[in-house]
Design an enzyme around this catalytic site. Sequence first.
Site, short mmCIF file in Angstrom:
data_model
loop_
_atom_site.label_atom_id
_atom_site.label_comp_id
_atom_site.label_asym_id
_atom_site.label_seq_id
_atom_site.Cartn_x
_atom_site.Cartn_y
_atom_site.Cartn_z
N ASP A 93 -0.50 -4.81 5.88
CA ASP A 93 -1.22 -6.28 7.72
C ASP A 93 -2.12 -6.20 8.33
O ASP A 93 -3.35 -5.67 7.35
CB ASP A 93 0.62 -6.57 8.21
CG ASP A 93 0.12 -4.93 9.33
OD1 ASP A 93 -0.74 -4.26 9.56
OD2 ASP A 93 1.08 -4.98 10.13
N ASP A 115 -2.60 0.98 8.04
CA ASP A 115 -1.07 1.09 8.16
C ASP A 115 -0.47 0.75 9.44
O ASP A 115 1.07 2.11 9.11
CB ASP A 115 -1.36 2.49 7.77
CG ASP A 115 -1.50 2.92 6.57
OD1 ASP A 115 -2.77 2.44 5.72
OD2 ASP A 115 -3.20 3.65 6.45
N ASN A 144 0.66 -0.86 0.10
CA ASN A 144 0.07 0.20 0.51
C ASN A 144 0.73 1.07 -0.18
O ASN A 144 1.76 0.84 0.37
CB ASN A 144 -1.17 -0.08 1.71
CG ASN A 144 -1.69 1.22 1.25
OD1 ASN A 144 -2.65 1.47 0.21
ND2 ASN A 144 -1.61 1.70 2.09
N THR A 145 -0.18 1.81 -1.03
CA THR A 145 1.44 3.56 -0.44
C THR A 145 0.41 4.49 0.56
O THR A 145 -1.17 4.51 0.18
CB THR A 145 1.41 4.17 -1.53
OG1 THR A 145 1.61 5.47 -1.23
CG2 THR A 145 0.64 4.86 -2.61
N HIS A 146 0.85 5.63 1.38
CA HIS A 146 0.01 6.30 2.75
C HIS A 146 0.81 7.20 2.30
O HIS A 146 2.10 7.61 3.03
CB HIS A 146 0.14 5.25 3.87
CG HIS A 146 -0.83 5.80 4.82
ND1 HIS A 146 -2.10 5.66 4.60
CD2 HIS A 146 -0.52 6.84 5.42
CE1 HIS A 146 -2.59 6.69 5.47
NE2 HIS A 146 -1.32 7.36 6.86
#
Length: 192
Positions: A140, A144, A106-108
């Site tokens: 996971d 985040d 994921n990108t946050h």
Amino acid sequence: MLDIVVLISGTGSNLRALLAADSNFKVVAVIADRPASGLEYAAQYGVESSIIEPKNYADRSAWAAALGTKIKSYGVSSSQGLIVSAGFMRILPPEFVAAFSPRIINTHPSLLPLYPGANAVAQTLAADARVSGVTVHQIDAGVDTGRQLAQAQVPVVTGDTVDTLHARIKAAEQPLLVQTVSDIAAGRLQLL
Ligand code: GRF
């Protein structure tokens, strides 16, 4: 060549960067949880896309099962390919994460562990932070909280709004995400 399935909910600027990259990975499908405008980019690049909306399923777990089945139809699993959540505004249930881990990232838009969850950019401004950034991480069971793979810092400028700061973050986020996926594809970065 690493096959990736990209999950989106929004404008798809990160998706576009992945589609445009001439690299060692290939976007084989795009899946959205709503009629996201970013799906246009999939069409532009001739990549298959679909919308799998939670409202069409009895519950979250049935929705996630349908999402997982679709992803597996592209040959992506816990042992091959990669799922990239790029502006996908849903928390994936633990059974989904367990089925695809560690091949799901994921990108946050913050320097995690600061400002997890929704509205990270607004949280950054509310905290009066001087530095913001972006984190690419494995997904996971938490929100985040997965293992970090890459980060880039972005300055917060006086007078920033959520829109101006998020635009600056996205400008750093797109190349960081492309580089990280490429590093995974090349085996320079191991998923654990
Ligand atoms: C990105 O900044 C992502 O980190 C956040 O939402 C934004 C999505 O942007 N979760 P886009 O749809 O890729 O333009």
